[in-house]
Structures are given as structure tokens and as C-alpha cells.
Design an enzyme around this catalytic site. Sequence first.
Site, PDB file in Angstrom:
ATOM      1  N   HIS A 210     -48.383  18.857   2.659  1.00 10.45           N
ATOM      2  CA  HIS A 210     -49.535  19.299   1.270  1.00 10.45           C
ATOM      3  C   HIS A 210     -50.292  20.287   2.046  1.00 10.45           C
ATOM      4  O   HIS A 210     -51.573  20.053   1.679  1.00 10.45           O
ATOM      5  CB  HIS A 210     -49.831  18.273   0.691  1.00 10.45           C
ATOM      6  CG  HIS A 210     -48.742  17.351   0.147  1.00 10.45           C
ATOM      7  ND1 HIS A 210     -48.409  17.379  -1.026  1.00 10.45           N
ATOM      8  CD2 HIS A 210     -48.025  16.307   0.677  1.00 10.45           C
ATOM      9  CE1 HIS A 210     -47.382  16.709  -1.344  1.00 10.45           C
ATOM     10  NE2 HIS A 210     -47.276  15.814  -0.087  1.00 10.45           N
TER      11      HIS A 210
ATOM     12  N   SER B 239     -59.858  47.898   9.207  1.00 15.07           N
ATOM     13  CA  SER B 239     -60.516  48.063   8.030  1.00 15.07           C
ATOM     14  C   SER B 239     -61.244  49.504   7.844  1.00 15.07           C
ATOM     15  O   SER B 239     -61.521  50.086   9.087  1.00 15.07           O
ATOM     16  CB  SER B 239     -61.510  47.170   7.508  1.00 15.07           C
ATOM     17  OG  SER B 239     -62.525  47.614   6.509  1.00 15.07           O
TER      18      SER B 239
END
Lengths: 494, 494, 494, 494
Positions: free
Chosen positions: C158, C279
Site C-alpha cells: 500500500h 527542462s
Amino acid sequence: MDDDIYRIRLKKPLKKNVLNFLSSLRDDLWIAEEDIIGTEVHNIMLYEQGILNKNEIKKILISLENIKQKLLNNKLELDENFEDIHPFIEKCVIDEMGIENGGKIHTGRSRNDQVSLDIRLKIRNELNYLSTNLFDLFEVFQNLAKKTILNFIPLYTHLQKAQLGVFAHFLNNYCAQILRSLDRIDEIYKRININPLGACAIGGTSININRQRTTALLGFFNIIENSIDAISSKDYILETLMCLSIIAVQLSRIAEDLLLWSSKEFNFVEIDDQFCSVSSVMPQKKNPDTIELVRSRTSKILSAFNTASIIVKTTQTGYLRDFQDLKPLIRDSFDQLHSILEIYIDLFSTIKINSEQMQKSIHDSYILALDLAEFLVNEYNIPFRNAHKIVAELVRESKYPQDMFNKESIERLILKIENKEIKLPENFVESFKDLNTVLKNRISQGSPSKIEVEKLIRSLKENKTQSLNRFTKRVKKIEEAKIYRESLIKKLIS
Amino acid sequence: MDDDIYRIRLKKPLKKNVLNFLSSLRDDLWIAEEDIIGTEVHNIMLYEQGILNKNEIKKILISLENIKQKLLNNKLELDENFEDIHPFIEKCVIDEMGIENGGKIHTGRSRNDQVSLDIRLKIRNELNYLSTNLFDLFEVFQNLAKKTILNFIPLYTHLQKAQLGVFAHFLNNYCAQILRSLDRIDEIYKRININPLGACAIGGTSININRQRTTALLGFFNIIENSIDAISSKDYILETLMCLSIIAVQLSRIAEDLLLWSSKEFNFVEIDDQFCSVSSVMPQKKNPDTIELVRSRTSKILSAFNTASIIVKTTQTGYLRDFQDLKPLIRDSFDQLHSILEIYIDLFSTIKINSEQMQKSIHDSYILALDLAEFLVNEYNIPFRNAHKIVAELVRESKYPQDMFNKESIERLILKIENKEIKLPENFVESFKDLNTVLKNRISQGSPSKIEVEKLIRSLKENKTQSLNRFTKRVKKIEEAKIYRESLIKKLIS
Amino acid sequence: MDDDIYRIRLKKPLKKNVLNFLSSLRDDLWIAEEDIIGTEVHNIMLYEQGILNKNEIKKILISLENIKQKLLNNKLELDENFEDIHPFIEKCVIDEMGIENGGKIHTGRSRNDQVSLDIRLKIRNELNYLSTNLFDLFEVFQNLAKKTILNFIPLYTHLQKAQLGVFAHFLNNYCAQILRSLDRIDEIYKRININPLGACAIGGTSININRQRTTALLGFFNIIENSIDAISSKDYILETLMCLSIIAVQLSRIAEDLLLWSSKEFNFVEIDDQFCSVSSVMPQKKNPDTIELVRSRTSKILSAFNTASIIVKTTQTGYLRDFQDLKPLIRDSFDQLHSILEIYIDLFSTIKINSEQMQKSIHDSYILALDLAEFLVNEYNIPFRNAHKIVAELVRESKYPQDMFNKESIERLILKIENKEIKLPENFVESFKDLNTVLKNRISQGSPSKIEVEKLIRSLKENKTQSLNRFTKRVKKIEEAKIYRESLIKKLIS
Amino acid sequence: MDDDIYRIRLKKPLKKNVLNFLSSLRDDLWIAEEDIIGTEVHNIMLYEQGILNKNEIKKILISLENIKQKLLNNKLELDENFEDIHPFIEKCVIDEMGIENGGKIHTGRSRNDQVSLDIRLKIRNELNYLSTNLFDLFEVFQNLAKKTILNFIPLYTHLQKAQLGVFAHFLNNYCAQILRSLDRIDEIYKRININPLGACAIGGTSININRQRTTALLGFFNIIENSIDAISSKDYILETLMCLSIIAVQLSRIAEDLLLWSSKEFNFVEIDDQFCSVSSVMPQKKNPDTIELVRSRTSKILSAFNTASIIVKTTQTGYLRDFQDLKPLIRDSFDQLHSILEIYIDLFSTIKINSEQMQKSIHDSYILALDLAEFLVNEYNIPFRNAHKIVAELVRESKYPQDMFNKESIERLILKIENKEIKLPENFVESFKDLNTVLKNRISQGSPSKIEVEKLIRSLKENKTQSLNRFTKRVKKIEEAKIYRESLIKKLIS
């Protein structure tokens, strides 16, 4: 099966396992109320057209109201020998009042237009209910947004820290998506809330029916005119599932955000215990199971569209039994979305925002690199491509994030790359230490600066109001038709 | 790679096979023109905001116009060392005019808002082109419909003959679907034709840009305000693919109709040789390959939505490289739909309708059974359920279709089931022998009766006109922005 | 089109845009070599059966070898007037040697069995290539595993820390999956490597062909007997795509692991610069774009199966043109998997494991809670359910992870819950401080204890060897057939 | 919720609607029996390992047997407060025998390995049941095949008549597909029938369990060793769904065949009334609804794989709650296939073959064109490409099918195209008039000639026997484990 009122031409009944395979009887409970209402309206119209007499319509309506009451009180006992709800209800009426009168209720219509009517009536209700939940979630997000205009958070691209933002900006982004979904609902609603009744099997009828009258009695906008189109076209179902799919994708992405944020490594939010599960063996676990299931349930919704489109795509023009399997796809998709939205409404009302952790994450990073590059552009007219290069080299040679703001390093790199000698003010770094100032400088429209976030909150509110008005109108039209219909039934029964 | 103008912070270039894996350079040709236009507009705005001077904007625009011309003349040589089109074009400009000026063209924006801009510009053009094709196909169907108002055809449900209809009724059904698809396009267009430029990487910019100005120059309706939403949300792509999917399903069902009709067993239509293939070995074959490929190509479009929704669903809020793979899905889906529509336009212009064969199919069947049952309802007030039973028994005991109209048999069965002695007029059967009369009796709105088919042709025309007006407005807005933009560029360059 | 050697029965050629729509000519390059080989083998058999004479087979083989050389040297110029590669190659042969001899090469076969042959030949090669890559990645994982047997890492359920593990255990898990995928490939290979040639169009042929002979010459295991089955069944394509889909899912989950681990918040691994992008504006960014694209590309593979199954599902028994669109789905899926595997092989050869960060993550957590509970079970015979409760309460009242090991608290809670007074040894906590000891105590088979991890490494090696042997046999059979075939061709040509 | 035996660490119970959203309690009934058996076996092993004493195991087994009996008699009352079946059963045991003993049943395992165990036990049973149905359908097809070796039928490509065949040939094609599906089942069975129990939460356990012992007691082939792999990998579920998907595609194509054949236009078969539905209004209708629903139900199975793969693909390594939603996908897919197969078994046992209609369809066609072309090749050594051309021109100039066999026309065209004067024997046409002779001439292996069809029937029988032997072995292994287990339980209880 003596009970079978349709199966005259064939010599043998369905095999038991075939009946089970074919039967949509239990699934049809989803549209049973709509089916009865549709039958009532159809018969009122038949009466008004002179096809039923006063006594007949009275008996028919009493019988149908009776069945409806049983249904609403969960007392309707289904007879598993029926393939679907439509002959079952017709048989109930006939059993109660005899074939001479009861045998007339299916005059001038067919199961084909009837079931399409039922589904359209149902979908419009479900879309309205979905809208309500979306409006509510919107409000929860906005309430939280108003409180988190100054809660700094790193914005990510590629799961890597990109630019400084605020939590409210995130929530406004969610809200903008919700508004577009509400717009979409409103648009498809126009094509769903139209009346197929009267198309009959596929080619209309020689009974003197009045399609405009049933349209009015059911609060439809209009009729779907061409009888083939009314029976055969299932674009209204596909676009419903598509609309739900887009909402599903949006909710699933929110789940992905939550799952990451609630991991111990991120620790940006804490989800309330009420939404978490534990482990059967690991005593320390608090697991965001609810969020995980949002992901899987929304995957099912996407696949519902996939299934539906395969089913419809394969069929020639006409009505085919394949369409029966579209119904549970729509029902389950709505049900899942209702559940998720209701859970999100509660979950985001109780969520704990760990502002400190978010700030820590910001300070451990080079997240202001672009702000620094743009500072060089704005203050010293350095071409952006070189400013980008200067800061990139700064980052590359930095050991710690704060090294990026080293005055001497910056000046050295400007000289190296721009071949210019520039002296930065001693206190230039202050404006980067104060995150409020950093954001204040982001003057572009729609940025996470306080002024822009507040502006967006106002414009979201305005758009929501408009959306809500359209929604209210839709609901009102249905309500008015219902009130009129019920008073008419009362009169005809008495 | 010395050429890399972005890759400063990293020490090593991409591995060659990684570059191939990452590269969208070739795919980006699809949006290359839009990319250049977007860059021009962004820089005009920078100039007007005082960020570029007159000389800079002049040189930049000359360079970009130059690149655009090369592109349009298929003379732009791509450099495979670039990951995508955006740095490639920036590098072209820088190479041409030096870093001092050319290094400024990416000021105040990012690839993230840039690529979203390009895709939105492209989609709106593609949607307009798609609309043109849909309008054209609509016209072809309507021309054929006007000629086939009296061409009888069996209408099918469950692939079994159901009710009598006419071919024009079929075509009107197709046209009603087209109009709804045009409505859908118009609706999503509103959400696509909005401007993401200025959202920058994800959190806006501190450069003094003017988002309203680029919005006006590009003919957008508005800006997409929230910077996260502008970068992260992909609902505009999903709803585009959904819209295309519904059209795909409609076109595929038409293919299913054609495939069946053109089989020797049905033989309702003959598709022109130009659309058919042959066999490498079986000399007699004329195969409707085109129609078959419509089915498989449209399956790909459905799966394109499936792929896109899986891709988007999995991503947290933000920009992720996964989005790159959405582009070819949109492009291919549009391309396939354009092809299919253009083929259908020709195919339905040359199709041969075998009216005789359709009539033969009608006469060999019990297709008027419902008309007969409704005759008993209308003339003798027999409850429909019993009328249905009477005719069902007639069918069961008939050896040939015409036996269903045996006067004595009908009277005997009325007596048996209704316990009434009724005498049918001697000539009652005449009205069933003349199919025109049968359809004339179908008085319900939207039926295939001549009067209703003609009414629908008129109302379809009216709706099409309205749809066309909305479309024309959309196109005009783009055109006006283009003219203004080009005159501005001319002025700034000169 | 004079060139059309099949299109005799029809009066008009295909429309240009229809031809473009239908054409698979470019896509067919993927199977062009296989097509030529298949034609060579078919004709050798025809010669051996007395259908061609010595001179004919010689000329045919020379011509085909010639075309193959052009193809392999990228010098084969396609003629866009052909719908696909098969008539194009037949036409090339006929043009070179005249119709009297060249017109015989298609005797006793059809495009339908021919294309199935080509695809089966291609898939078996692709499966073998895929196996090679899988074996290589297996080795990379195992090399890393051997070095990380003692590298502690938190195991998650989880997305929350669950139990202590080691990195090698993770890698062994990946390897076990790879071995199962190799098994699957081996299984479907049996059903792919069978010969459809000789099924002709769909019903066999009256030409005296010898299917066993072409089977031997091509290294097939056997023939696919029933002629309808050979032409119509596409389960071999579906199971190929399924097999690839499962591998895709496995590789995508590895990508999800990497994406999380390489986030700054987790920081468990560092991916080499060669696999990362930057970027255009944010100078600090190092983005795992490669990993992200693995996710989207594998989504396309899943959808390829979806598309293929829709396409096949819709078709009646027989050959339909829809099948043509299966080819690019298979090709693209293989291509993507090859790329991803090759990238992973390099990426995991250069990945940096941040052991310190993993240890830190372990120490900041309650990850030993289950070990503590089991200690209470083992040492004091406390029922597991109560031991779980005791530790759960410990966690609940702890402020810091180490509080969980507070002797007094444990004793107090044992007393409270078990109602027993138990004294823990003073040094009991030592065994939990040393993570090696904790894992050593995990004595169950397949646990991450050193002894179990080493055992698994051995058994993985053994299974890999067996798998490799099966693979080598497959490859050898193909190689032997090739050598024999080529010597035969040489002899027949000379 | 006081009842919650796991939820100690959290302060608040689940919200009611969250519990509903999370709960798989009802769905878990599908695996409830397997869950109890798994728990029994696990505890027997714990006893044999000395972790439970004789009294404890006795009480535990009595309690579990008791619950199992209630379950099998439909008397187990579920408590809706539980999230799933596992804690519910544990709580039942604890309630019955107290925490001191009952609190031990979950020692050394976790829900994660437990649920994987249950699903694997269930899938293997379902696969075996599926195999039984496939074997039965195979027999039905073979019985029919043996009777229809001389029933002529047109074989279709592109939905156009291609070559002459026989009905048995069709059925043998179906059977060959079934055998491959049975092979696939047998292959995946090897990977499903392995034991995950003992992997615990994800990292094994320090309890002294014996994984080999539970493996033996449950009739598994082996253990799934690596504890992460045992918990996290879901390829066994994906490959199960894939295997079912391929069967679904095969059954759906049979449905497409039936749907076409049972249309009035084809009229090749008549489906018994027991499988057909009627219309609510059209008295003449007999609709193949069952067949249509096969198509839509099988679409759902394909989408089940799509959903499952999306769910699994998104998850990092580890256990995630998303996996819970895989269970109903598997269950529903099996259920649908069982139903369809059982219906097909009956349907094909009662189907009526309209041989006359098929013959009529053959005679109305040019279906022997290829046979004629091959006759020219075989008899006159005309190159096939020219023979194809000659017959194509014959077809083009023919008005009726029989014109194709006009001696003069053929001779004229041979002269024109081959430039040879050839005289056909006067009686050459006889061999084409007798369809038996035509097929007899189709001497290629696997053709529809009598001799080849009979050969294939024999080889299918042989392959089926082998397949059945493998199946029987699988079943026996489970049976033996069951008998041993039950005798052991008996002994321990007494």
C-alpha cells in the site's frame, strides 16, 4: 411456460439455463420505476387519443401505481420465469385486471422504444445526482483553497520538484476540472433528455399515438424523431460513459496525488483514520486502501466505455440483444462515481495538511532555479537561454541548494557565459529567501501568486454559479413534469 | 552533443538508443507549423511588452518565417540529435542570429505550455476539417435519401426482418447521427480553443508576459487560467478522442450494414469496383475490402481512447513525459477518420441500390405481421396483446407468407382467442398488398411513411444549416486572427 | 492500372485514396524477407513435385534471390500502385522472366496462406530476439543481486513501509517473473512455429503440393492441418500479443518502482544521466523521462491486444481484410519491448543504489513491528492475534519508532492484554537493532534472509539454464533449416 | 467497532460508506470454501511444526469444519461490518473457542499470501471445470462432423463465397481451436497450481513454518518461492484472463457464424426454439437473442483483461488494495464462459442444418472458379497467373454461373491469353457438376476432401485423448490431496 404472453409463435419455451443467460430481470430493477412511469404516461396518452376509455385508463393506472408502491417498498416479488422487467409488469397488470383491458397497455409501442425510454429517464436522474456530488466536492475544495492560499508546496513535473506553488493553487486546478465536467454533463444531457417513445419496434406504428404528449408529460426537451435512430443509435450511452470516464480519470489522478502525498516519504497530507485500513499482521500499518480502490474502480469505468463501444460497434443498424449488456455498465459506472465523490467530499473535509513538511521539501531543493534565471533576465537583460545555462551550471557545481544563491558564483558564471561583468546587490538573495516575495513576483495570469489565486477563486465561484443555474433549470423541468403527471394520475384514478 | 542548448546540468548526453526511444522529432512534424506560429505570436507579445526590442523581433520573425517556408516546402532537414521539435527550432533560430537575440525567444514560456498550445491549435484545425467532411457526407446521404423515399427495404432487428421501411429512412437515421456528432465537435471545441500559453513550466513566470494578447493573436476564445490546470489536465485530449470514437462507432456500423447488404445473400446494394479488391487466386472474387478495413481502423480509434486514458489516468498532477505518446494517438485517429469519410463520400455517391432484391426480400417474409395486428386493434378494438397472439398463431400455422392474410384463418383465430365473431371485408387484404398504403398507415411521428420521411428531410436540412452557421463562425474567427497576425508580422519584418 | 495482375474481373481500378487506405505495402516491409523465403520454398517444393521444371525453378530462384539482395541492401524500390507486398514481388518476378515461367510461382497457394506464413516466420524470429534480451536483462539483475544481498531496503505494501528486506530480494523477484515470461514464450512458440502454407485461399488446392516438404524446409515443427483453421484462426496472434502484454506489465511495474525510487523524496536509486532529460526552462531538473515513456509505451502494448481482439472477435470464420491491421500491432509491440529491454539492460548496469538512504528510511519507521510481534509468539507463546494487538498499541502510544522497543511498555501491555507477567531479557532489543539478525530470524522458505536469498539465486540460475537450453534448441532448428535451404538454392541455381 | 480484531492502531473505525466501498465480503463468497481449506491446512502444518498443540488443532479444525458446513448449506450469515472474508472467519473461530486458542490461527501468515492462495485454489478448479465443458463441446462438434462430411457449404472470405467446402470441415476447424485452448489451459495451470502460502505479508516470517507441507496437503505442484514475487506478481491472473479471452474470441466468432447462418437471407441453419426469443409486438419474430448475447458477454471478458492489466500495470512492486478488484473480473469471466459453453453444447446438439439451402447457394455462384483455373494448370500446364486471368474473364463475361463452364468460351480465352489452341474434352464439365468429384480433386493435406476430413477427424480424436490424459492427471492430483487431507482432519478431530 403458460405465463408467457409474447411467446406464441414458438413451440418450445426457453431452456432454463438459456433463460438465466438471457435474463436481465434483476438488472432491470435499476430502471423498474422509470418503466412504470413510462407505461403510465404512454397509457394516459392512449386514453387522451381515444384508444383507451375512461374506465380502462383508471384501472390501468390503479394497477401500475399499485405495482410502483410495491416496488418502492421493496415488496415487488419478481417471477424468475420472465426474461426482463417489461413483460413481467405487463403480466402483472393483465393478471390483476384481465386481458380485455390489461391487454391494451402495450398498444402502439414496443420493448425497443420502451427500454430506451427507461434508460434515458434513468440516466438523466443519475446525471443530476452526479452533478450534485460534483458541486459539493467543488465546495469542499474551495473551502480548503481559501485557507491554503499561503501554504507553500512544491509543484512537480516528472515527479521531480519543478516550481514553487501553493496548495490552494492545486485545489483550484481540481475545481477547474470539475467545472468542465459539469459543462460536459450539461451538454450530453441535451441529447439524452429526448423522447424515443413512439418509435415502436423500429418503424413506427399505425396506432394513432401522440409523441409530443408523452414528451411533455415526462419533461423531455424534445422527441428523437427518426424511428430507426431512436431504436438503433446508442451514442447517448457511449457519450454518457465517456463523460463518466473523464471524471473517472480526474478522480483517479487525485487518488494518485493523495497516495504519493500520504506516503511517509512525502508526508504532505494525513488522511483521516476513517478512510484507512490496517494489516492482519503488521501492527504498524495505516494503509490508504480507499485511495487505492479509487484507482481500480475508475479503471473499471474506463473499461466500461471500452466494452460498450465494442458491443455497439459490432452491430448493424437495428436493435440487437447485445444492447442489453450496456445497462449494467452504465449503472455500475454511476454507482462507483457516486461512491467515490461522496468519499472524497468527506475525505477532503477531514484531511490534514502538513505545511511544515512541504516547506521542508521546498528548502531541500533547487526549486527556485527558474525564478533565479528569470531574475537575471529581468534585471540584467541576459538572454533567457544564457540565464538558464548560468543557473544550470550553478546547480551542477552546488553541493547544497543554498549554494545556488552564492553571489560570487553567479557573477563568475555571468562573466563566463555572457562575458559581462555584473555586480549583484548584496541583498539580492533576500527576495528568494522569502517565498511570499518569490510568488509575488510571478505576475503572469493564472500563476500561484496570492493575487492570482484569489482572482481565480472569484472566477471559479462565478462560473460555478452559472453552472448551478443551468443545473437547477434542468431539475426544475423534471420536477414540474412530475407534479403535473401525478396530479393527472390522481384525477384519472379518482 | 554540443548542440544541446538545454542539457547543461547533466554531465553525459543521452545514449543513442535512449534518444531514439525518447525522440518525438518525426512525430512532431504534425505540429511543426503550429509550433512556429505559436513562437511568433509569443515573441510579438514579448516585443509589445518591451521585453524584446524592435530589431530583435524583426530578426526573430524573419528567422521563423524562413523556417516555416522550409517546412511547408518539405525542405526542413531535421537533426536527429534533438529529442523533439521545440529545441530544434529554437536552435535553428539561435544558429541563424546568434545567442544574444535568438537566446531570448523562449523567455517566459516553457516546452510544457508550448506543446499544449501546439496541440490545441492543431486539434482545432483537425476538428474543423472533420466537420467539413461530415457536412459533405451528410449532403451525399441527403441527395440519396431524396431519391429513395419510396424504395422499400426490410428493417431488421436481431438480424431478422422486423418492419417494412424505406431506404431514405435509413439514410436519415445516418444523418441524424452526423448532426449529433457535429454538435459534439462544436461543444468540445469551446474547451479546446483556449490558450494555455503563459502557464510556463507549471507555476507561471515572473516575466511580464501578456496572456490576453497571445489569446487574441491566435484566435482563441479565452485563456486556460490556472497554470497547473493548463499544463497537467488532459481532458481536452480525452474528449477529443471520445468524440472521434463515437464517430468511429457510427462509421463502423455503416460498414457493418454495407458488408451485409453487399453479400450475395442479401444483395441489397452493389459497391462500385473502385472500392473493391480481388483475390490472388479466386478469379470470381469482388471483395469489399475497403469496408472491412473501416471496421479495423475504427477499432484502432476506440483503442486510442483506451490507451490515452490509461496513460493520463496513471499520472499524478503535473507534467509527465508519458503525455508525449498522446500526440500520435490523436493524429492517427484524425487521419483515419478523414480517410474513411472521404471514401464514404465517394462510395455513397456511386453505390447501386438493388430495389428489386429488397422488394423480393419483403415479399418472402412475414414482415407485415405487426401491421396486421395493429389493423385488428384499430378496426375491431381487439386488445393489442390478443391481436399479437392471433397473428402469431397465424404465422405459426402458415406455410407461406401470404397465408397470413387468409380471411378465414384470421376470423377463426379471432373467434378462438377473442371469442368474438367478426367478419373481415372481402378486400381487406388489398391494403397490405400495396406497400405504399401500409406505410401511409404508419401515422406516428418519425415513421418511414412518405409524409414523415419528407418532414424529417426538411428538419434535417434546417438543423444542418444551424450547425453550419456555428461552424462558419469558428472558422472565421481563426481566419481573422490569421490575417491580422500575418499583416502584423509583415509590418514588423519590413 | 495495367500492372495489376490480379484485377481482371473488375472493370475499374481502385481510386487513388482508396488504394492509400487499403495499402499495406510499406508495413509489409516488416515481412518482406520472410515473404521471399516462403516463395522460394514453395517453388522448390513445386519443382520437386514436378510442377515446375529444372529451368523454371532456376530462373525463379535467381530472380527471388536478386530481389532479396535488393531488399537487404535497402535498394528495393516499392511501386505504390500495389496494395501489398505479395503481388508486388510476384510482378517483379514476372517482369524479369516473363509470364510463361514467372506466372507459375503462385501455383497452389494464395495470399491468405502466404501472409499467415510470413507472419508466423516473423513472429518466431521476434520471439527469439525477445528471449535473448530477456536472458540478458536477467543476467544484469542477477549480477546486481549478488552484490546487494545485504543491502537493506524497506518492502512496501500500500505504498507504506511493511517489512524489512534486501535489494537482492527485489531483483530476484524481477528475475522470477522474467523466467515465467520465457516459459510462456516457449509455450506459444510451439503453436506459432507451424506451417499454414498449402491451406490456399481457405479450402485447399487440387494442385499436387507437398505441405510436409515446405514444413521441413522452413524449420517448422508441424503443419496447421485444417485449411479453414490455417486461414481463419488468429489465436496465434492474440496469444503473441498477450504474451507481450504480460511482459509489458512487468516492465511497467519496474518503471513505477524506479520512478518512485528516483524521486527526491525516496531517493533510493540514482539513474545515470544517459537516461535522463532536462527542462527547457528549469535549470535544476534531471527528469527520468525514459522511465515515464516506458509506462506509456507499455500502455500501447496493452491496447494493441485490445485492438487485435476487437478486430478478430468481430469476424466470421474465414479470411477478412480486417486482419491486415493486426500486423502493425504485432510489429510495434515487439519493437517497443526490444527498445525497453535494451534500455533496462544498460540502465540497471549503471544504476546507483543509495544504501544509506534506504537504511535511513528503515530506521525512521516501525517496520520491525511484525518481527517484534512474532518474537512474542515465539518466545512467550502469546497467541498471534494478541501479540499483534500488543504491538499495535505500542505503535499507537509511541512518539518515535524506537519507543516501540521500550521494555517496560511491552511488559505492561502484555500484562494488560494477555494478563500475564512476563519479564523480557534486558538485551532483547539487541536482536532488533542488528538488521542482519532480524533477517536471519526470518526462517521461512523464500524470505529475504541471506541464506534464502542465496538459495534463490542458485535456483534461478538453474531454471535459467533449462530455459536457455530450450531456447537454444529452437534457434538451432531454424538455423539448420536455413543452412539446408540455402545450400539447396545454391545447387538449384547453379 | 468492537469486533475489529485487526484495527487496533487506529483511533476511528471506517465510515459506513467507506466500509461499503472497501468491502469485498460478498464477492469473497466465491473463495470462501478455499479460504477455509487453506486455513485448515495452514493450521495442521502449524500443529505438525509444534506451534499448536493437539488440543488446539482439534478445536480449530472442529470450528473450521463447522463454518464450512454452514457455508456449503448456505447458512453462513455474513457480518457486514467486516471488510472481507478473512477476518470474518478468523473472528468466527475466535468467538467460538476464545482468543487463547483461536487467536493462533493466523500465526505465520498474512491476508496477502492467504488471498493469493485462495484465488489460486479457485482458479485451478475453474480451469478444470472449463476444460470439462470444452471437452464436451468438442464431442458435440465431432458427432456432428461425422454426420456432415458430405454436407456441402460455401466457404467465405470477405463475406463473399470463396471455395466449396463441407460442414464437417467447419466443425473440425472449431475443434482444432478448442484443442489449442485446452493446451493453453494446461500450460498456465502449471504456473497457477503453485503455493504462495508462507510468503506472509511480503517478507516471510520468523515463525517456523513448513511451506512444503502445505504444498503437499493442497495438491500444489510446487511453491512460489520469492516472498515478494508470491505477493506482488499478478501474471497468473493476467494469463488466466488472457486464456479466457482467447476462448471468448473463438466462441464469439462461432456466434457471428450462427447469426449470419440463421438469418433468413442465408438460412443455412435453424436454431432450436429453446434458444430463441420473441418480440413484444412483432408476432412473426424468432430472434437468436442467445447468440447475440454471446457476443456482448465475450466483449466483457476481453475488457476484463483490459481492466485487470490497467490495474496491475499501475502498481509498484508490493501488495496494493487495487488487486482486490481483480477477483470479480476472474469470477465473472469464468461464469460467462461456463454458461456459453453449456448453451453451445445443447445448441449444437439440436441445431438443424439446411443442406439444401447451402447447395442452392453454391449453385447460384462462381465458387468453382479456382477449381476451374487449377484444372487448366493441371491439364494443360497453363501458368497459374494466366489460368486465373482466363477464368476471371470468363466470370466477367458470364451472365449466369453455368456460363463459366462454356467450352467454347474457355477455348477462346485460352487462345487469346495463352495463344495456344487447346480443345477441352466434351465431358470436361461433368467433373465440376459433381461436387464430390470437385472435392476429391482437392488433394492437398487438410483440404475439405472426404479423405482429408476423415483423416483430420482421426487426428483430432488422438490429440483430444492426449489432452484428456493430461487433464485427468491434474484432477487426480487434487483429488488425492483432498482425500488425504480429509482423512487427516478426521483423525485430528476425533
